[in-house]
Scaffold this motif. Structure first.
Motif, PDB file in Angstrom:
ATOM      1  N   THR A  69       0.963  -1.349  -0.260  1.00 38.57           N
ATOM      2  CA  THR A  69       0.361  -0.269   0.491  1.00 38.57           C
ATOM      3  C   THR A  69       0.827   1.353  -0.179  1.00 38.57           C
ATOM      4  OG1 THR A  69      -1.945   0.889   1.117  1.00 38.57           O
ATOM      5  CG2 THR A  69       0.087   0.090   1.814  1.00 38.57           C
ATOM      6  N   ASP A  70       0.341   2.524  -0.413  1.00 35.91           N
ATOM      7  CA  ASP A  70       0.805   3.636   0.049  1.00 35.91           C
ATOM      8  C   ASP A  70      -0.029   4.858   0.800  1.00 35.91           C
ATOM      9  OD1 ASP A  70      -1.466   3.755  -1.616  1.00 35.91           O
ATOM     10  OD2 ASP A  70      -1.111   5.243  -2.992  1.00 35.91           O
ATOM     11  N   PRO A  73       2.383   7.090   6.145  1.00 35.68           N
ATOM     12  CA  PRO A  73       2.599   8.183   6.650  1.00 35.68           C
ATOM     13  C   PRO A  73       4.076   9.219   5.232  1.00 35.68           C
ATOM     14  CG  PRO A  73       1.688   8.296   8.337  1.00 35.68           C
ATOM     15  CD  PRO A  73       1.647   6.774   7.520  1.00 35.68           C
ATOM     16  N   GLN A  74       4.585   8.103   5.733  1.00 32.48           N
ATOM     17  CA  GLN A  74       5.823   7.844   4.580  1.00 32.48           C
ATOM     18  C   GLN A  74       5.524   8.859   3.245  1.00 32.48           C
ATOM     19  OE1 GLN A  74       5.064   5.763   7.091  1.00 32.48           O
ATOM     20  NE2 GLN A  74       6.720   4.301   8.009  1.00 32.48           N
ATOM     21  N   VAL A  75       4.677   7.581   2.683  1.00 28.68           N
ATOM     22  CA  VAL A  75       4.325   8.154   0.817  1.00 28.68           C
ATOM     23  C   VAL A  75       3.772   9.550   0.963  1.00 28.68           C
ATOM     24  CG1 VAL A  75       3.190   7.118  -1.122  1.00 28.68           C
ATOM     25  CG2 VAL A  75       4.697   5.958   0.396  1.00 28.68           C
ATOM     26  N   MET A  76       2.942  10.083   1.892  1.00 28.10           N
ATOM     27  CA  MET A  76       1.940  11.179   1.796  1.00 28.10           C
ATOM     28  C   MET A  76       2.821  12.287   2.297  1.00 28.10           C
ATOM     29  SD  MET A  76      -0.718   9.731   0.093  1.00 28.10           S
ATOM     30  CE  MET A  76      -1.501   8.327  -0.285  1.00 28.10           C
ATOM     31  N   SER A  87      13.990   0.989   2.157  1.00 21.72           N
ATOM     32  CA  SER A  87      12.777   0.168   3.028  1.00 21.72           C
ATOM     33  C   SER A  87      11.865  -0.410   1.707  1.00 21.72           C
ATOM     34  CB  SER A  87      12.008   1.708   3.329  1.00 21.72           C
ATOM     35  OG  SER A  87      10.792   2.061   2.265  1.00 21.72           O
ATOM     36  N   GLU A  88      10.902  -1.134   2.511  1.00 25.78           N
ATOM     37  CA  GLU A  88      10.449  -1.959   2.095  1.00 25.78           C
ATOM     38  C   GLU A  88       9.643  -1.538   0.151  1.00 25.78           C
ATOM     39  OE1 GLU A  88       7.669  -0.654   5.045  1.00 25.78           O
ATOM     40  OE2 GLU A  88      10.116  -0.993   5.335  1.00 25.78           O
ATOM     41  N   ARG A  89       9.319  -0.678   0.358  1.00 29.77           N
ATOM     42  CA  ARG A  89       8.859   0.318  -1.105  1.00 29.77           C
ATOM     43  C   ARG A  89      10.405   0.754  -1.613  1.00 29.77           C
ATOM     44  NH1 ARG A  89       7.178   1.370   3.790  1.00 29.77           N
ATOM     45  NH2 ARG A  89       8.698   3.835   4.571  1.00 29.77           N
TER      46      ARG A  89
END
Length: 544
Positions: A69-70, A73-76, A87-89
């Motif tokens: 998922t996006d 908070p780290q993405v948004m 990270s895992e992203r």
């Protein structure tokens, strides 16, 4: 009708999110054996293709994303973008050690989440130069790739908040883009310094600036009301409540399925099982410039000699798969501040200077971003020990002559890639790097920046050989991997002007790997155009 959606109230956003979750849970629990189109990858191109196909309620679309998922908070939160790196992203790729960068392994970040790179990048919207697009039209033999044609697409896809420019900017598209009108004083001073060394100032780094040989401006960013507006959030999320669109996360595509030389579907790992789903019309690869050639080669499309080493049955001999890898190598100068930065310092790129390392160039060959931190490699950090109270003129080489390659290490889809980035392997790139470093110093020493400079912390005064060594140690990249399945008409080309893989039916590529050369600046916006073009082509081909 405008393609953008109004900002919803908190209550309606919550209701829509609930509807999306319920719909996607139902669809995932009842996966079909076939869909009309299977899109592999939800990045800056794949998300666009999905949206354009799913707009037709009679078309069944399956989107497969290996990441998760996006909606975190780290993405948004734009200020947290750097926390996604490693990270895992992040797929976490690294280039092979290379003597051209003093034996170092340069990280090659790639987004592994809904939205791909557009969910973990620094959010800069850069369209590419007029000469880039005209070159693509020439290479492909299709004028629809020219700047004039692409400019119409950009107008259509943008909702632009900045100085009005109706000839070049859009007002009602799905991508919200705003110009950084309020600059930190240091960033504002860098733009003044750019003007002082003869580089003209523009209202935006896009528009008319991308028709000029050089220019400086505050940046355009995909941030709205303090939130990242990724391509996935802008294109796919608003239609995820529709019954004809299934979005699977944690779905790693491992192979393309064929009947002879016709792509018929894909095999993928999902929830601990290997699954096969068929595509009635087409499979579209949007996995990025590292994973797209990886999947092609795993599936039997690539250099037959290389694939033969791993016992992979040959479906189509295309020696250009995985070749022509390009990226934007970077290096910079760090300056000591007289006192701590004023409040409002940000990790975002608020300003940019595009220029040319040699007179007579028609296209900028470098960009400089001021970064309000001492940005350097661990090797140079250890050597120079720049104070935390420092900042950087980070430069990127926009049109490197060096070319890299992507190779398999085995036939198993989980076998790692071997990536030879070859940064600075061409002597012309080092020559340009030396010239760019000199320009960085010239900018850093202008009167406009005197309030922000007590001394040059690194590399300071070095002879040419030592400066070359510094650049090799400093060299990293701006995570703009492209060009490994290039569009064109020569023996190294992988796709034609319609983005169809040569020799294969019902298989198309829509991501940055199809670019013949890396664009002038960040690659997210050009990838959105690639997705729009692919969507147009597919809809026309199937009369959708």
């Amino acid at each position: 009708m405008p393609d953008t959606l109004p900002i919803a109230s908190e209550e309606s956003s919550f209701a829509f999110a609930q509807r999306v979750r319920a719909n996607q849970s139902r669809l995932a629990a009842a996966l079909q054996t076939w869909y009309d189109f299977i899109i592999c990858g939800s990045g800056s191109s794949g998300s666009v293709v999905v949206r354009r196909l799913a707009e037709n309620p009679h078309v069944r679309v399956l989107l497969l994303e290996a990441g998760g998922t996006d909606d975190i908070p780290q993405v948004m939160d734009p200020q947290q973008w750097v926390t996604n790196l490693g990270s895992e992203r992040d797929w976490g790729y690294q280039a092979e050690p290379s003597s051209y960068v003093n034996g170092r392994r340069v990280p090659l970040t790639m987004g592994k989440t809904l939205g791909g790179g557009s969910s973990i990048n620094v959010m800069v919207w850069a369209r590419g130069h007029k000469n880039d697009w005209d070159f693509f039209a020439e290479e492909s033999g299709d004028p629809a790739w020219s700047y004039e044609s692409v400019l119409d697409i950009y107008r259509r896809i943008e909702t632009y908040e900045g100085a009005p420019d109706i000839a070049r900017r859009g007002l009602a598209g799905p991508m919200y883009v705003r110009n950084t009108s309020t600059l930190h004083p240091l960033n504002a001073a860098v733009l003044e310094a750019g003007q002082a060394v003869g580089i003209p100032r523009f209202d935006s780094p896009n528009g008319s600036m991308m028709e000029a040989a050089e220019g400086c401006s505050s940046t355009d960013l995909i941030i709205r009301e303090g939130r990242r507006q990724s391509v996935f959030r802008s294109y796919v999320y608003p239609v995820m409540d529709r019954p004809n669109l299934t979005v699977l996360t944690g779905a790693l595509v491992t192979s393309i399925l064929f009947a002879g030389k016709k792509a018929t579907g894909v095999e993928f790992a999902y929830e601990g099982k290997t699954r096969r789903i068929m595509a009635a019309s087409e499979v579209v690869l949007s996995l990025g410039a590292l994973n797209t050639p990886k999947l092609l080669m795993q599936s039997g499309i690539g250099d037959s000699d290389e694939l033969g080493k791993f016992g992979i049955p040959i479906v189509e001999h295309l020696p250009g798969v995985g070749r022509n890898l390009q990226d934007h190598p970077s290096f910079g100068r760090v300056f000591q501040l007289p006192e701590p930065l004023l409040s409002g310092a940000t990790f975002l790129g608020e300003a940019v200077v595009f220029g040319k390392s040699e007179s007579g160039m028609a296209t900028p060959d470098f960009a400089i971003f001021p970064l309000l931190v001492p940005f350097t490699s661990p090797e140079n950090q250890e050597r120079f020990h720049p104070s935390p109270n420092s900042w950087t003129l980070s430069s990127i080489l926009l049109h490197p002559k060096s070319r890299g390659e992507v190779h398999l290490t085995g036939a198993n889809p989980l076998d790692p890639l071997r990536i030879e980035a070859n940064f600075l392997s061409n002597a012309e790139d080092m020559k340009a790097a030396l010239a760019i470093m000199a320009i960085c110093r010239e900018i850093g020493m202008t009167d406009a920046l005197k309030p922000f400079v007590t001394r040059e912390a690194m590399p300071d005064d070095l002879g040419e050989d030592d400066l070359k060594d510094f650049i090799r140690n400093d060299c990293t990249n701006y995570r703009h991997q492209t060009c490994t399945a290039k569009m064109g008409r020569d023996a190294q080309s992988v796709v034609n002007a319609q983005l169809q893989v040569y020799g294969i039916d019902n298989l198309r590529i829509a991501d940055g790997s199809i670019l013949p050369r890396v664009t002038t600046g960040n690659t997210m916006a050009p990838c959105v155009v690639i997705g729009e073009r692919a969507g147009e082509m597919i809809k026309k081909a199937y009369q959708l």
